[in-house]
Design an enzyme around this catalytic site. Sequence first.
Site, short mmCIF file in Angstrom:
data_model
loop_
_atom_site.label_atom_id
_atom_site.label_comp_id
_atom_site.label_asym_id
_atom_site.label_seq_id
_atom_site.Cartn_x
_atom_site.Cartn_y
_atom_site.Cartn_z
N ARG A 38 22.34 50.65 36.53
CA ARG A 38 21.45 49.88 37.67
C ARG A 38 21.86 48.83 38.42
NH1 ARG A 38 19.01 52.92 33.94
NH2 ARG A 38 21.02 52.47 32.92
N THR A 39 22.42 47.92 37.52
CA THR A 39 22.89 46.63 38.27
C THR A 39 23.78 47.10 39.26
OG1 THR A 39 22.66 45.82 35.96
CG2 THR A 39 23.71 44.12 37.72
N LYS B 152 49.20 45.24 35.43
CA LYS B 152 50.88 44.87 35.37
C LYS B 152 50.97 43.28 35.12
CE LYS B 152 50.51 46.31 39.99
NZ LYS B 152 51.02 46.22 41.37
N ARG C 282 30.68 41.79 36.64
CA ARG C 282 29.95 41.97 35.12
C ARG C 282 31.34 41.88 34.37
NH1 ARG C 282 25.80 46.36 33.07
NH2 ARG C 282 24.51 44.90 33.91
N HIS D 200 22.22 37.50 31.62
CA HIS D 200 21.91 38.40 32.72
C HIS D 200 21.00 37.95 33.56
CE1 HIS D 200 22.15 42.22 34.72
NE2 HIS D 200 21.83 43.06 33.81
#
Length: 341
Positions: free
Chosen positions: A72-73, A101, A122, A155
Amino acid sequence: MSTSDSKLMRGDIPRPFHVLKARQFDRPFLDYLCLLTDTIRKFDKTTAGLKYLQSLLSHKRAMLYFTQPSTRTFLSFQSACHILGIKSSEIRDASISSERKGESIEDSLRTFSSYVDLIIMRSPVAGLCDHIADLLDATDRPVSIINAGSGPDEHPTQALLDIYTLNRSFIKSGGIEGKTICMVGDLKRGRTVRSLSQLLINYPGIKLIYSSPKEFNIEADLKKMLIEHKISFEETDDFIDAIGSSDAVYMTRIQDEYDSVAGASKAVDTSKFRMSGQHLKYLKPNAIIMHPMPRREEIAPEVDHDPKAKYWRQERNGMWTRTALITMLLGVDNHIALPDF
Ligand code: CP
């Protein structure tokens, strides 16, 4: 819409440069964002309206850096970018970036900032967004950071869309002020619960009920914040009593990805904290059911058909709330004509 007492002009609302924590938002900001979101979504009704929105930020670029799973986000932010004409790029797995790397997360994010105007991120790491925002603020090309979920910590944009959903649902019953909101499930590690609780302190007369097994009770810092702000709250394992006393029931799933020992959550009996069709009779007539989603077994699919279930609408509200938020961050919200504010 229920607004705060002080009638502010649009120009009085501070525009955030970053979105990092729910506590950065006050009531005038929340009222303004709700009104802006209501107004922007009306543009969706016509081709001309959608074209206008697409013209607002067609000169901007955004990076979606999601190193923790999301449906959703991610999609609602990507859609919000597209609605506003923003070109978006993405990394959803650090193992295919140069972090593989040995590049540091700091160098990776600084590199993204060379190419874009906005980074939506996120991460499983609490506090990482703040750290990156501080780092980029000290460079000659700071760009806006939006926290799209940071570990079990915060959030903030979920909380904004939750406020918008509550506000719309209670439009005919005096708004959010004075309502009782019950949060259910893993309240210890649920970042949506933490961020939403933080925003709800802006609404006088609010009462919060936290219903969970004791293993998943809210954390001490959240309790301290509620006490400091003189918010009425209770903790209970009586699910039926809690949902029956509430105007909104906010269900959440068990956050077992944060188990310190794999599978530890399974030892906790959560069976009492599930909403089935049988529970609907305990709810107040105008109560609503919300969930940040994804869900597991805490809401039975049969509940989806009840008008009290608002979680699918909540998801769509997320796209529009995030669209409105981005217009504020990138300084074009004043191109949207508003009704009186
Ligand atoms: N509510 C929420 O954050 O959902 P996703 O994890 O699917 O983005």
